[in-house]
Scaffold this motif. Sequence first.
Motif, short mmCIF file in Angstrom:
data_model
loop_
_atom_site.label_atom_id
_atom_site.label_comp_id
_atom_site.label_asym_id
_atom_site.label_seq_id
_atom_site.Cartn_x
_atom_site.Cartn_y
_atom_site.Cartn_z
N ALA A 1 1.07 30.01 8.15
CA ALA A 1 1.55 29.94 6.77
C ALA A 1 1.39 28.53 6.22
O ALA A 1 0.94 28.35 5.08
CB ALA A 1 3.00 30.38 6.71
N LEU A 2 1.76 27.53 7.01
CA LEU A 2 1.62 26.15 6.54
C LEU A 2 0.16 25.78 6.33
O LEU A 2 -0.19 25.16 5.33
CB LEU A 2 2.27 25.20 7.55
CG LEU A 2 3.80 25.20 7.57
CD1 LEU A 2 4.31 24.38 8.75
CD2 LEU A 2 4.34 24.64 6.26
N ASP A 3 -0.70 26.14 7.29
CA ASP A 3 -2.13 25.83 7.14
C ASP A 3 -2.70 26.44 5.86
O ASP A 3 -3.41 25.77 5.10
CB ASP A 3 -2.89 26.35 8.36
CG ASP A 3 -2.52 25.64 9.65
OD1 ASP A 3 -1.93 24.55 9.57
OD2 ASP A 3 -2.80 26.19 10.73
N LEU A 4 -2.42 27.72 5.65
CA LEU A 4 -2.99 28.41 4.49
C LEU A 4 -2.37 27.91 3.18
O LEU A 4 -3.05 27.85 2.15
CB LEU A 4 -2.80 29.91 4.63
CG LEU A 4 -3.56 30.57 5.79
CD1 LEU A 4 -3.33 32.07 5.81
CD2 LEU A 4 -5.06 30.27 5.70
N LEU A 5 -1.09 27.56 3.20
CA LEU A 5 -0.47 27.03 1.99
C LEU A 5 -1.08 25.68 1.62
O LEU A 5 -1.38 25.44 0.43
CB LEU A 5 1.04 26.90 2.19
CG LEU A 5 1.84 28.19 2.04
CD1 LEU A 5 3.27 27.98 2.50
CD2 LEU A 5 1.82 28.66 0.58
N TYR A 6 -1.28 24.81 2.59
CA TYR A 6 -1.90 23.52 2.29
C TYR A 6 -3.33 23.70 1.80
O TYR A 6 -3.79 23.00 0.88
CB TYR A 6 -1.87 22.61 3.52
CG TYR A 6 -0.49 22.11 3.87
CD1 TYR A 6 0.38 21.66 2.89
CD2 TYR A 6 -0.05 22.08 5.20
CE1 TYR A 6 1.65 21.20 3.20
CE2 TYR A 6 1.21 21.62 5.53
CZ TYR A 6 2.06 21.18 4.52
OH TYR A 6 3.32 20.72 4.83
N HIS B 1 6.52 23.11 1.43
CA HIS B 1 7.65 22.26 1.85
C HIS B 1 8.82 23.11 2.34
O HIS B 1 9.43 22.83 3.38
CB HIS B 1 8.08 21.37 0.70
CG HIS B 1 9.30 20.55 0.99
ND1 HIS B 1 9.28 19.44 1.82
CD2 HIS B 1 10.59 20.70 0.58
CE1 HIS B 1 10.50 18.93 1.89
NE2 HIS B 1 11.31 19.67 1.15
N ALA B 2 9.14 24.19 1.60
CA ALA B 2 10.24 25.06 2.00
C ALA B 2 9.92 25.78 3.30
O ALA B 2 10.81 25.96 4.15
CB ALA B 2 10.52 26.08 0.89
N THR B 3 8.66 26.17 3.48
CA THR B 3 8.27 26.84 4.72
C THR B 3 8.38 25.91 5.91
O THR B 3 8.86 26.31 6.98
CB THR B 3 6.83 27.37 4.58
OG1 THR B 3 6.75 28.27 3.47
CG2 THR B 3 6.39 28.09 5.84
N VAL C 1 10.34 34.47 14.27
CA VAL C 1 8.88 34.32 14.28
C VAL C 1 8.43 33.31 13.24
O VAL C 1 7.28 32.87 13.25
CB VAL C 1 8.19 35.68 14.02
CG1 VAL C 1 8.47 36.66 15.12
CG2 VAL C 1 8.58 36.25 12.67
N TRP C 2 9.34 32.92 12.32
CA TRP C 2 9.00 31.95 11.29
C TRP C 2 9.37 30.54 11.71
O TRP C 2 9.32 29.63 10.90
CB TRP C 2 9.71 32.30 9.98
CG TRP C 2 9.35 33.66 9.49
CD1 TRP C 2 10.16 34.74 9.40
CD2 TRP C 2 8.07 34.09 9.05
NE1 TRP C 2 9.48 35.82 8.93
CE2 TRP C 2 8.18 35.45 8.70
CE3 TRP C 2 6.82 33.47 8.92
CZ2 TRP C 2 7.11 36.20 8.23
CZ3 TRP C 2 5.76 34.22 8.44
CH2 TRP C 2 5.90 35.55 8.10
#
Length: 551
Positions: A452-457, A508-510, A522-523
């Motif tokens: 999720a972080l990779d794809l959001l960035y 940032h929230a993730t 899992v998050w």
Amino acid sequence: MKAATLRLYQTLHTWVGLMAGWALFIAFFAGALTVFHEELHSWQSVHRARHAAAAPAGTPDGASVDRFVQALAASHPAAAASVYVSLPTAGEPELSAYWQEKNGAWQFTTASRLAAGKTSPAETSLERVRGELANFLNSLHYSLGLSDAGMYLMGAISVLYGLALVSGVLLHLPRLKKDLLAVRPGRNLKRFWMDAHNVLGLFSLPFHLVFAVTGAMFCLSMVLVMAFDTLAFDGKLMPAVPRLTAAAPEVDSAGRPAPLLPAATLLAAARAGGGTAFTPTSIRYQRIGDANAVAEVRGNADGALGSYGSIALHAAAGQPRSGQVMGDQTPAGRDTNHAVYSAMYGLHFGTFGDVALRFVYLVAGLAGAFLFYSGNLLWIESRRKQRQAVQPRVHKLLAQATVGVCLGCCLGVAAAFSGALLWPERPAAQVYFPVFLAALAWSLLRQPARAALDLLYATVAATALIPVCSALVAGDPFWRAAQRGDWAVAGFDIGALAMACGFAALAHATRKRARSGPLDSVWALPPARPDGATGVAATAPPVLPGPPPRH
């Protein structure tokens, strides 16, 4: 309501939402952008600044329409049987037309391409137009970009979507008064996101009901027509469909030549019949050069719920009924069938209002996409095994797929925007689908939180790149477009910057949730090992802390 009944509605709401959620996220995210479909045509033109200067003012020139139609019929005889001519607008200053050849292939051309002699099937193929960004996003909205099969799939999903809405309302009805505005931030992030999910779902319920009903109707209408044609109408319904869905019936050739009435005469007659609020946008010609020629002038009427309408006219000159109206399906004169269908179209796409209403639809569409994303996240989190380091594999797979599909769609759309400027002749699908599939594959190879972080960035970078490409490739930065008052262009660049900030805030929230949330989720990101690496030791799972005490 009995507890068993509530559990039944909860199960129905949950599983229908899970099955339909991924497709509905894509449909809502792309659909939110398609409310500005016409403006997107202007934005994606690399020559838009020049087009803005050359855009016609007032009514289209009838003489230029006549010259274009005659040249088109001479170059493409199949177009003389039936052709759709789009009139110039501020966003599309050229005359254009599309028609179907005898082999079934759809063709498209513009006035400049026709004048340049680009008349071969490869040069006039409609696939090039279908691949443009605005048209691709519309296809992504109603068929997931998968043509007819995807459209029927979205029709079935719309039916499931309606079931999820009804079951969700019945599920939350008993505690509606107590939790109507309850959004409780704090340490319990699961409760906060559940509150946000419920409040957004409740207040956007009218929009969702409209989208569910109209989406099912638009996607499954032909399936229903074919079924009724076989089961109830003994094969007589299908031949009547053109008459039921247009102002002009399909006409046969009379076998006698006759010139067309001037386009200026046809447009004037259409305005007189449709009223002062009716603005023609296109003309469908049938049997050009024949005594049975028909022109169906199509357009929009301001101030009507079903703004789209058309007027059919006898278009052959020198005939007893030349110029007479043969069908009026504008808001002032349409029948019940057309009134209902047009109203449902207007409700679905927000065409009955001005820019402010379309912004409301934009926000409602993005909020709807968030509902499906957050719904899947909440389902996974609510089934977390407390104080258990290793969660069920199915929960991890569902989390990875949710991240890959939803954020992969956002990343693919952002990449397609830049691709529309960098490679204007390349179909947007050739940019979107490789990026989407790569994002999905990446999410399946990574921990859900890390993916999720990779794809959001990546989405932040791709979205921020849109106004950069707009300035460098089109030579038309948003501040220059805003200075000349072209907000249809500047709005997309400014909106891209706003979306980039939104994705950055979500990243940032993730990250905060992944670092400070429960370690058995899992998050959560795996804790750091003493050697500086990350991950959970294989030999001895860590002892996870219990839940905080309740006050």
